[in-house]
Write a protein that holds these residues in place. Structure first.
Motif, PDB file in Angstrom:
ATOM      1  N   ARG A 282       0.918  -1.274   0.105  1.00 15.63           N
ATOM      2  CA  ARG A 282      -0.063  -0.011  -0.006  1.00 15.63           C
ATOM      3  C   ARG A 282       0.793   1.207   0.050  1.00 15.63           C
ATOM      4  O   ARG A 282       0.495   2.330  -0.424  1.00 15.63           O
ATOM      5  N   ILE A 283       2.262   1.201   0.540  1.00 14.58           N
ATOM      6  CA  ILE A 283       3.132   2.139   0.556  1.00 14.58           C
ATOM      7  C   ILE A 283       4.028   2.012  -0.661  1.00 14.58           C
ATOM      8  O   ILE A 283       5.161   2.028  -0.555  1.00 14.58           O
ATOM      9  N   GLU A 284       3.325   2.007  -1.864  1.00 12.85           N
ATOM     10  CA  GLU A 284       4.320   1.562  -3.047  1.00 12.85           C
ATOM     11  C   GLU A 284       5.117   2.571  -3.596  1.00 12.85           C
ATOM     12  O   GLU A 284       6.332   2.404  -3.973  1.00 12.85           O
TER      13      GLU A 284
ATOM     14  N   LEU B 208      -5.766   7.271   1.858  1.00 15.24           N
ATOM     15  CA  LEU B 208      -5.079   6.264   2.602  1.00 15.24           C
ATOM     16  C   LEU B 208      -4.134   6.800   3.601  1.00 15.24           C
ATOM     17  O   LEU B 208      -4.042   6.572   4.861  1.00 15.24           O
ATOM     18  N   SER B 209      -3.307   7.876   3.137  1.00 13.61           N
ATOM     19  CA  SER B 209      -2.252   8.348   3.970  1.00 13.61           C
ATOM     20  C   SER B 209      -2.850   9.255   4.937  1.00 13.61           C
ATOM     21  O   SER B 209      -1.972   9.668   6.050  1.00 13.61           O
TER      22      SER B 209
ATOM     23  N   THR C 238      -5.664   8.558   7.051  1.00 19.31           N
ATOM     24  CA  THR C 238      -6.577   7.842   7.931  1.00 19.31           C
ATOM     25  C   THR C 238      -6.462   7.885   9.323  1.00 19.31           C
ATOM     26  O   THR C 238      -5.218   8.118   9.626  1.00 19.31           O
TER      27      THR C 238
ATOM     28  N   THR D 232      -5.696   0.463  10.790  1.00 20.21           N
ATOM     29  CA  THR D 232      -5.246   0.908   9.522  1.00 20.21           C
ATOM     30  C   THR D 232      -3.988   1.519   9.560  1.00 20.21           C
ATOM     31  O   THR D 232      -2.912   1.187   8.778  1.00 20.21           O
ATOM     32  N   ARG D 233      -3.792   2.519  10.563  1.00 14.07           N
ATOM     33  CA  ARG D 233      -2.410   2.984  10.646  1.00 14.07           C
ATOM     34  C   ARG D 233      -1.347   2.408  11.009  1.00 14.07           C
ATOM     35  O   ARG D 233      -0.251   2.337  10.597  1.00 14.07           O
TER      36      ARG D 233
ATOM     37  N   ASN E 231      -0.652   0.267   7.913  1.00 14.76           N
ATOM     38  CA  ASN E 231       0.741   1.092   7.032  1.00 14.76           C
ATOM     39  C   ASN E 231       1.916   1.210   7.656  1.00 14.76           C
ATOM     40  O   ASN E 231       2.983   0.997   6.797  1.00 14.76           O
TER      41      ASN E 231
ATOM     42  N   GLU F 260       3.866  -1.949   7.234  1.00 15.32           N
ATOM     43  CA  GLU F 260       4.418  -1.950   5.911  1.00 15.32           C
ATOM     44  C   GLU F 260       5.627  -1.267   5.788  1.00 15.32           C
ATOM     45  O   GLU F 260       6.739  -1.542   5.198  1.00 15.32           O
ATOM     46  N   SER F 261       5.627   0.201   6.385  1.00 20.43           N
ATOM     47  CA  SER F 261       6.612   0.981   5.958  1.00 20.43           C
ATOM     48  C   SER F 261       7.818   0.519   6.774  1.00 20.43           C
ATOM     49  O   SER F 261       9.189   0.445   6.034  1.00 20.43           O
TER      50      SER F 261
END
Length: 314
Positions: free
Chosen positions: A197-199, A230-231, A233, A238-239, A242, A245-246
């Motif tokens: 999602r953090i492509e 998305l960024s 939220t 969800t945060r 994200n 993933e980061s």
């Protein structure tokens, strides 16, 4: 009509890439902006990534109206995610340069020409980023600079390769789709990593590791803030997802960098972990990660980069 960006030659083709998903209210403004930008050599490629609202129908109506104004390719299919959609868009593109967009944002006139000029003048760069203005869901301007006003960025960092590396690693300050990418550059960095999602951060870390990322202080798009960004939220779960993933991206890409940037990315992974611990209300791990972050930032100052080629180290 804009003048040719290269004297005496036809301007290079820019492929504007629009991954669209559930933006029925905003997508027409996005598509109109592609026509409004005066850059003369462009094509438009759109994929509706399985929208469940009327986004697809609104794109189809727009394409039927404007299909003679600009070369357009439009695809509707099931949802595969933004990274997979960007990769498919890039595979369909014919342009020398790729301009990824977003179906809720829109281009600002003159941005394409300014970015093409930069990449033509800097053949060693694989991509160039610009700034954005920030608007609300109704198009009213909220901020003059997405980089400064949303993220508190210091634009002076972006004047050198070292500064860009540090900025991309420690404070990802890109508000909206602001990049123009040389098509050939994607062959060296494996395009967008699907499943993320953090492509965007992942891609630009890989470009920065090669000193292939440039910057112009020009607003090239309008970044729209609304409830489903998305960024932005506020949903804690969800945060956290994200941020996890980061952290994975930071650790995965650290090996691409020399020192001190490798240590800075390790420090950033602890900074991200501290944010996760804060959201999860875990004060013990929070303090440990803050301490590790500060220790690695200090350590990075003693880990100098290798001497440039042709210059012997002392």
């Amino acid at each position: 009509m804009a003048s040719d960006v290269s004297k005496g030659t036809a301007p290079p083709l820019v492929s504007v890439l629009i991954p669209a998903f559930n933006h029925e209210r905003f997508v027409r403004r996005c598509l109109d902006s592609v026509l409004e930008d005066p850059y003369p050599a462009k094509e438009l490629i759109i994929i509706d990534d399985g929208s469940t609202d009327r986004t697809g129908a609104r794109i189809a109506d727009w394409v039927a109206t404007h299909c003679m104004d600009i070369p357009i390719e439009y695809v509707q299919r099931e949802n595969r995610g933004v990274a997979a959609t960007l990769n498919e868009l890039a595979a369909r593109a014919n342009g020398e340069f790729l301009r990824p967009g977003a179906s809720d944002d829109y281009l600002l006139p003159g941005g394409l020409e300014a970015q093409v000029r930069y990449l033509q003048a800097h053949p060693g760069k694989g991509a160039v980023i610009g700034d954005s203005i920030v608007v609300d869901r109704d198009g009213k301007k909220l901020h003059d600079s997405g980089m400064c006003d949303l993220h508190g960025a210091d634009k002076k960092l972006y004047r050198s390769d070292d500064g860009i590396r540090r900025a991309v690693i420690r404070q990802w300050a890109i508000g909206g789709p602001v990049a123009l990418i040389r098509n050939s550059a994607l062959d060296t960095v494996d395009r967008w990593s699907e499943g993320l999602r953090i492509e965007d951060w992942d891609l630009f870390l890989r470009l920065a590791a090669r000193d292939a990322l440039g910057f112009i202080d020009v607003s090239v798009c309008a970044y729209r803030m609304h409830d489903t960004n998305l960024s932005r939220t506020r949903h804690a779960e969800t945060r956290v997802g994200n941020l996890i993933e980061s952290r994975h991206i930071a650790l995965r890409r650290a090996s691409l960098f020399d020192e001190p940037y490798r240590t800075l990315l390790r420090a950033q992974s602890h900074y991200i972990d501290a944010k996760i611990s804060f959201l999860q209300r875990r004060p013990g791990p929070l303090l440990l990660h803050v301490a590790a972050y500060l220790s690695l930032v200090v350590a990075s100052k003693t880990r100098l980069p290798p001497a440039p080629r042709g210059v012997e180290g002392i």
